[in-house]
Write a protein that holds these residues in place. Structure first.
Motif, short mmCIF file in Angstrom:
data_model
loop_
_atom_site.label_atom_id
_atom_site.label_comp_id
_atom_site.label_asym_id
_atom_site.label_seq_id
_atom_site.Cartn_x
_atom_site.Cartn_y
_atom_site.Cartn_z
N THR A 1 42.91 33.18 54.58
CA THR A 1 42.96 33.02 53.12
C THR A 1 41.55 33.05 52.57
OG1 THR A 1 44.99 31.72 53.19
CG2 THR A 1 43.63 31.51 51.22
N LEU A 2 41.33 33.93 51.61
CA LEU A 2 40.02 34.05 50.95
C LEU A 2 40.11 33.35 49.61
CD1 LEU A 2 37.22 35.83 51.13
CD2 LEU A 2 38.32 37.05 49.26
N HIS A 3 39.17 32.47 49.33
CA HIS A 3 39.13 31.74 48.06
C HIS A 3 38.07 32.35 47.16
CE1 HIS A 3 41.95 28.68 49.37
NE2 HIS A 3 41.30 28.66 50.52
N TYR A 4 38.52 32.89 46.03
CA TYR A 4 37.67 33.65 45.09
C TYR A 4 37.51 32.84 43.81
CZ TYR A 4 36.26 37.76 42.24
OH TYR A 4 35.60 38.66 41.43
N PHE A 5 36.26 32.49 43.48
CA PHE A 5 35.94 31.67 42.30
C PHE A 5 35.22 32.59 41.32
CE2 PHE A 5 33.67 27.51 40.87
CZ PHE A 5 34.65 27.29 39.92
N THR A 6 35.86 32.91 40.18
CA THR A 6 35.33 33.96 39.33
C THR A 6 35.52 33.63 37.85
OG1 THR A 6 35.38 36.36 38.95
CG2 THR A 6 37.51 35.28 39.34
N TRP A 7 34.89 34.45 37.00
CA TRP A 7 35.06 34.30 35.56
C TRP A 7 36.53 34.48 35.20
CZ3 TRP A 7 30.96 32.87 32.59
CH2 TRP A 7 29.68 33.02 33.14
N SER A 8 36.97 33.76 34.17
CA SER A 8 38.39 33.68 33.87
C SER A 8 39.01 35.01 33.47
CB SER A 8 38.63 32.64 32.75
OG SER A 8 37.83 32.92 31.63
N ASP A 9 38.21 35.96 33.04
CA ASP A 9 38.78 37.25 32.63
C ASP A 9 38.55 38.35 33.65
OD1 ASP A 9 36.06 36.95 32.00
OD2 ASP A 9 36.13 38.71 30.74
N TYR A 10 37.95 38.02 34.79
CA TYR A 10 37.56 39.06 35.74
C TYR A 10 38.65 39.42 36.75
CZ TYR A 10 32.57 39.51 34.55
OH TYR A 10 31.37 39.79 33.93
N VAL A 11 39.77 38.73 36.72
CA VAL A 11 40.76 38.88 37.77
C VAL A 11 41.81 39.93 37.43
CG1 VAL A 11 42.55 37.70 39.09
CG2 VAL A 11 40.46 36.49 38.48
N SER A 12 42.02 40.86 38.35
CA SER A 12 43.15 41.79 38.27
C SER A 12 44.04 41.51 39.47
CB SER A 12 42.68 43.24 38.29
OG SER A 12 43.76 44.11 38.54
N LEU A 13 45.22 40.94 39.23
CA LEU A 13 46.10 40.61 40.34
C LEU A 13 46.52 41.86 41.10
CD1 LEU A 13 48.36 37.80 38.84
CD2 LEU A 13 46.31 37.60 40.24
N GLU A 14 46.64 42.97 40.38
CA GLU A 14 47.03 44.22 41.03
C GLU A 14 45.99 44.64 42.08
OE1 GLU A 14 48.09 48.87 39.84
OE2 GLU A 14 47.64 47.40 38.28
N LEU A 15 44.71 44.54 41.72
CA LEU A 15 43.66 44.91 42.66
C LEU A 15 43.57 43.91 43.81
CD1 LEU A 15 40.80 46.18 40.32
CD2 LEU A 15 42.56 47.50 41.53
N LEU A 16 43.80 42.63 43.52
CA LEU A 16 43.77 41.64 44.59
C LEU A 16 44.89 41.90 45.59
CD1 LEU A 16 42.94 38.29 42.77
CD2 LEU A 16 41.39 39.95 43.83
N ARG A 17 46.06 42.28 45.09
CA ARG A 17 47.17 42.60 46.00
C ARG A 17 46.82 43.79 46.89
NH1 ARG A 17 48.39 38.59 43.36
NH2 ARG A 17 46.86 37.93 44.90
N GLU A 18 46.08 44.75 46.32
CA GLU A 18 45.67 45.90 47.12
C GLU A 18 44.78 45.46 48.28
OE1 GLU A 18 43.22 50.11 46.57
OE2 GLU A 18 44.30 49.26 44.84
#
Length: 362
Positions: free
Chosen positions: A45-62
């Motif tokens: 499990t990778l824990h990613y701490f990022t700006w609130s608008d920087y996340v794309s769940l689609e890319l993370l799933r990839e």
């Protein structure tokens, strides 16, 4: 950036941390906190701490499909919040995204792991002006991810001619129609550059003069905000907005008369950077994730979505023309000589703190 729309900060050491940044509307669901220990039996499990608008769940799933790993996301709204969380003992994160000057502070505090660039081949694709940055010239601890400028968004249907100086923000004709970032270093940066000084000056007398100039401006200002000023521009509630180029680009999409300019006196250049934390339990996976985010195709999709420039030179060729040709997102190279990186001002941050408080209370 930029960011819930974000506040970009300048921070001294944490106990006197004050801000920046750097930063749009939060998206992609609720925050998730890291587990104390990862269970790798079903994949790490990778824990990613990022700006609130920087996340794309689609890319993370990839990324998850490529690696068999699980990505858990937690978000922050400012560099100050990022540092506070890490210094409060949250040690389960692997990758995070501090802004430029915050990288140097995190290095000094011993929070970052050294990068193995052989595991991040996409780091070799950085645009030229991001290849040797003052806060980490050899990318020993960080790799630039997204970047941009701070300037003025304005409504060309209202202003008789394009503004070319920060002085337009003191023009009484636009009283009540001006917004400024709610960010002490960026606001003082405007005044300092307009006065011919570096935005990183440490001279208390100069900072005091800058404060007095801001006090004279305050009756003209509708609001100090680092959030939703794109909507203020798009709705016509303000006609001049001091801010990051990305949100101004969003306002352009809604109101075609909106334009963006970095005044002749120059302004801030910023970059949010990808780093691996020293406490990461999965450093190899973390560097694989950094490399994934810097992949030209992934980086181009991110730039198109957020309207911030990618640090990857190959990604620029892949972004949509409307983004690539928008100076609010990708500034012309001729502008670079007028831009300045914000840096940690050390003990002088206390002078800025006091001046900012006095301005807000005036």
């Amino acid at each position: 950036m930029t960011k819930s729309s974000t506040t970009r900060f300048s921070i001294g050491v944490f106990l006197c941390a004050v801000v920046l940044a750097c930063q749009p509307t939060p998206e992609d669901g609720p925050k998730k906190s890291p587990r104390a220990d990862g269970d790798d039996r079903a994949g790490p499990t990778l824990h990613y701490f990022t700006w609130s608008d920087y996340v794309s769940l689609e890319l993370l799933r990839e990324f998850e499909q490529q690696t068999g790993a699980k990505v858990v996301v937690d978000t922050f709204g400012s560099n100050e919040e990022l540092l506070a969380k890490l210094q409060s003992g949250a040690d389960g994160y692997d990758v995070t995204v501090p802004s430029d000057f915050m990288v140097s502070i995190m290095i000094r505090l011993g929070l970052l792991a050294e990068l193995d660039l052989s595991k991040i081949p996409n780091a070799a694709l950085l645009v030229e002006h991001l290849q040797r940055l003052p806060f980490d010239p050899d990318h020993q601890y960080s790799v630039p991810y997204l970047w941009g400028t701070v300037g003025i968004g304005y409504d060309a249907s209202v202003l008789p001619e394009p503004p070319d100086s920060w002085s337009v923000l003191w023009d009484a004709r636009y009283k009540g129609k001006i917004s400024m970032l709610n960010d002490q270093r960026e606001v003082f940066g405007v005044v300092l550059r307009s006065m011919g000084y570096s935005l990183n000056t440490r001279d208390p007398a100069v900072i005091e003069r800058a404060k007095e100039k801001l006090i004279r401006q305050k009756p003209l200002v509708k609001t100090y905000t680092s959030e939703h000023y794109d909507q203020l521009l798009a709705s016509g509630e303000v006609v001049l907005a001091h801010g990051w180029g990305g949100p101004v680009a969003r306002a352009m999409a809604e109101r075609p008369s909106i334009r963006y300019v970095v005044p002749k006196e120059g302004g801030t250049i910023w970059s949010d950077c990808l780093v691996v934390l020293k406490t990461s339990r999965h450093k190899d996976l973390a560097m694989q994730f950094v490399n994934f985010l810097l992949d030209p195709r992934i980086a181009a999709l991110t730039s198109d979505r957020l309207l911030f420039a990618s640090a990857n030179r190959e990604a620029k060729k892949l972004v949509s023309p409307r983004v690539r040709n928008n100076p609010a997102v990708y500034p012309p190279e001729s502008l670079l000589d007028r831009l300045e990186w914000m840096s940690d001002v050390g003990d002088a941050i206390r002078v800025y703190d006091r001046a900012w408080t006095e301005l807000k209370m005036h």
